[in-house]
Scaffold this active site. Structure first.
Site, short mmCIF file in Angstrom:
data_model
loop_
_atom_site.label_atom_id
_atom_site.label_comp_id
_atom_site.label_asym_id
_atom_site.label_seq_id
_atom_site.Cartn_x
_atom_site.Cartn_y
_atom_site.Cartn_z
N VAL A 108 0.70 -1.23 -0.09
CA VAL A 108 -0.24 0.07 0.00
C VAL A 108 0.85 1.27 0.20
CG1 VAL A 108 -0.28 -0.09 2.39
CG2 VAL A 108 -1.90 1.35 1.04
N HIS A 137 35.91 2.80 42.23
CA HIS A 137 35.73 3.43 40.99
C HIS A 137 36.00 5.02 40.71
CE1 HIS A 137 33.60 0.07 39.03
NE2 HIS A 137 32.91 0.05 39.98
N ARG A 176 29.90 3.41 44.60
CA ARG A 176 30.73 2.90 43.40
C ARG A 176 32.21 2.75 43.84
NH1 ARG A 176 31.28 5.22 38.77
NH2 ARG A 176 31.30 3.35 37.54
N GLU A 181 6.03 10.14 18.77
CA GLU A 181 4.64 9.66 18.48
C GLU A 181 4.23 8.98 19.52
OE1 GLU A 181 3.08 6.54 15.24
OE2 GLU A 181 3.88 8.43 14.62
N TYR A 182 5.11 7.90 19.94
CA TYR A 182 4.87 7.02 21.07
C TYR A 182 4.32 7.63 22.31
CZ TYR A 182 6.43 2.58 19.17
OH TYR A 182 6.22 1.26 18.43
N LYS A 226 5.88 -1.33 16.31
CA LYS A 226 6.39 -2.01 15.12
C LYS A 226 7.82 -2.08 15.45
CE LYS A 226 3.31 -1.32 11.14
NZ LYS A 226 3.22 -0.71 9.97
N LYS A 263 13.55 10.14 11.40
CA LYS A 263 12.24 9.39 11.37
C LYS A 263 12.02 8.33 12.66
CE LYS A 263 8.26 7.72 9.84
NZ LYS A 263 8.23 6.53 10.42
N VAL A 320 10.11 -1.65 0.12
CA VAL A 320 10.02 -3.01 0.37
C VAL A 320 10.36 -3.11 1.94
CG1 VAL A 320 10.76 -3.96 -1.85
CG2 VAL A 320 12.41 -3.60 0.15
N LYS A 321 9.77 -4.33 2.45
CA LYS A 321 9.92 -4.55 3.63
C LYS A 321 11.48 -4.36 4.55
CE LYS A 321 8.89 -8.03 7.50
NZ LYS A 321 8.35 -9.05 7.58
#
EC number: 1.1.1.44
Length: 468
Positions: free
Chosen positions: A12, A450, A444, A189-190, A259, A182, A73-74
């Protein structure tokens, strides 16, 4: 006769982009691995300059030089396989454009490999879904600048147009910059969607509002500073009734899919060392929504407060609105800070204000306040954080009390608001001159030697915390 551009992949998105390109006056060759999809598109395109091909050889030969090929394509191995099939057929300076939902690191790899074969490669984020692909998406192309210049007329023609007539496309930067932007767009957007969902939860579970009242509220909010595509469609969603004349949204299973691009954004923030708490909480919220059976079981044994509200609903509803807007600002502040850091690390020279402008139309997060982000970077191109811009600073300082009350009320009433909570915690952490990380550093040093730095003197220190 050769065609001006080719499209590989006729699902699509590819099909709609091909039609969009053709509608702007360009001739288009199309190819799909499955002959059936090619034939279907031909039948759906009577009288249009859509030219079917049935092999990669025929497809490549049908294009004018330098060839311009849009891959739809995918993402992943399928993209690599398509490129591998095309590569022996291409000539120097041909241009491949990957418009898939591709991980930016794959784009960097492909850009480098193809450049060694004298092929230009553009990784292009496409936002707007199938409708946007057909009528005008927001486009985020990255790759070789001279290659972009050769396809910019086509991209400019097919992109969404903002109210001022500007096309929602710009050159993002080299190699993987376009797909990176993107990715962050999708992460934002999430967060937008999660924050809206939490507002809905407060309206429904705490204030006891009906679906009609919720719909009307979102429609009213869309007439103000929250004006955006997602607020607009949320108002529409609560108006939709099912066959039983009941709100359809209340019948939808409460497990949110994804996704993976939100997860990519969060993983990248961890790699960069950038706080991306709101987007990441939004990703986790989808994860916890997906364990529905566990939640149903837990709901029967893990007890908590029952939501109950006794105050003025209208007043509190306005506080939810303010909490949503402030949280949205904090989320974008984090996302743009992430892009700023990635730009520095990768030498992309991202123009952050321009990114806000190409998101004004065509994409899912299009919103009125994106202009405010552009204004912020116009005023100070070296702005470290959007919260420090005068406009956003004034808003968050004014709205913070509302967000605090909304979060406190949600916690007291057992209504989960991870996005709102992350927003006020980020705001308070970011404005704190001193955080308790000094204790963490001491711990630490205690168990792992550290070392630590001191506030009162130069140098690196280690302490024997317990005398032997």
């Amino acid at each position: 006769m050769t065609q001006q551009i080719g499209v590989v992949g006729l699902a699509v998105m590819g099909k709609n982009l091909a039609w969009n390109i053709e509608s702007r006056g360009y001739s288009v060759s199309v190819y799909n691995r499955s002959r059936q999809k090619t034939d279907e598109m031909v039948k759906e395109s009577p009288g249009r300059e859509i030219y079917p091909t049935y092999s990669l050889e025929e497809f490549v030969e049908s294009l004018e030089k330098p060839r311009k090929i849009l891959l739809m394509v995918k993402a992943g191995p399928a993209t690599d396989a398509t490129i591998d099939g095309l590569l022996p057929l291409l000539d120097d300076d041909d241009i491949l454009i990957d418009g898939g939902n591709t991980n930016y690191q794959d784009t960097i790899r492909r850009n480098k490999a193809l450049a060694e074969s004298s092929i230009n490669f553009i990784g292009m984020g496409v936002s707007g879904g199938e409708i946007g692909a057909l009528t005008g998406p927001s486009l985020m192309p990255g790759g070789q600048k001279d290659a972009y210049n050769k396809v910019s007329d086509i991209l400019d023609a097919i992109a969404a147009k903002a109210q001022d007539g500007a096309s929602c496309v710009t050159y993002i930067g080299p190699n993987g910059a376009g797909h990176y932007v993107k990715m962050v767009h999708n992460g934002i957007e999430y967060a937008d969607m999660q924050l809206i969902a939490e507002s809905y939860a407060m309206m429904k579970d705490l204030l006891g509002m009906s679906h009609k009242e919720i719909s009307q509220t979102f429609k009213e909010w869309n007439a103000g500073e929250l004006e955006s595509y997602l607020i607009e469609i949320t108002g529409d969603i609560f108006n939709k009734l099912d066959d039983d004349n009941e709100a359809l949204v209340e019948k939808i299973l409460d497990t949110a899919g994804q996704k993976g691009t939100g997860k990519w954004t969060s993983i990248n923030a961890l790699e960069l060392g950038v706080p991306l708490t709101i987007i990441t909480e939004s990703v986790f919220a989808r994860f916890i929504s997906s364990i529905k059976e566990e939640r149903v079981t837990a709901s029967k044994s893990l007890k908590g407060p029952k939501a109950h509200f006794e105050g003025d609903k209208k007043t509190f509803l306005e506080k939810i609105r303010k909490a949503l807007y402030m949280s949205k600002i904090c989320s974008y502040a984090q996302g743009f800070a992430q892009m700023r850091k990635a730009s520095e690390d990768n030498e992309w020279n991202l123009k952050l204000g321009e990114l806000a402008m190409i998101w004004r139309e065509g994409c899912i997060i299009r919103a009125q306040f994106l202009q405010k982000i552009k204004d912020a970077y116009d005023n100070n191109e070296n702005l470290q954080n959007l919260l420090l811009d005068p406009y956003f600073k004034n808003i968050v300082m004014e709205y913070q009390d509302a967000l605090r009350e909304v979060v406190a009320t949600s916690v007291y009433n057992g209504v989960p608001t991870p996005g709102f909570s992350a927003s006020i915690n980020y705001y308070d952490s970011y404005r704190s001159e001193d955080l308790p990380a000094n204790l963490i550093q001491a711990q630490r040093d205690y168990f792992g030697a550290h070392t630590y730095e001191r506030k009162d003197r130069e140098g690196i220190f280690h302490t024997q915390w317990v005398e032997e």
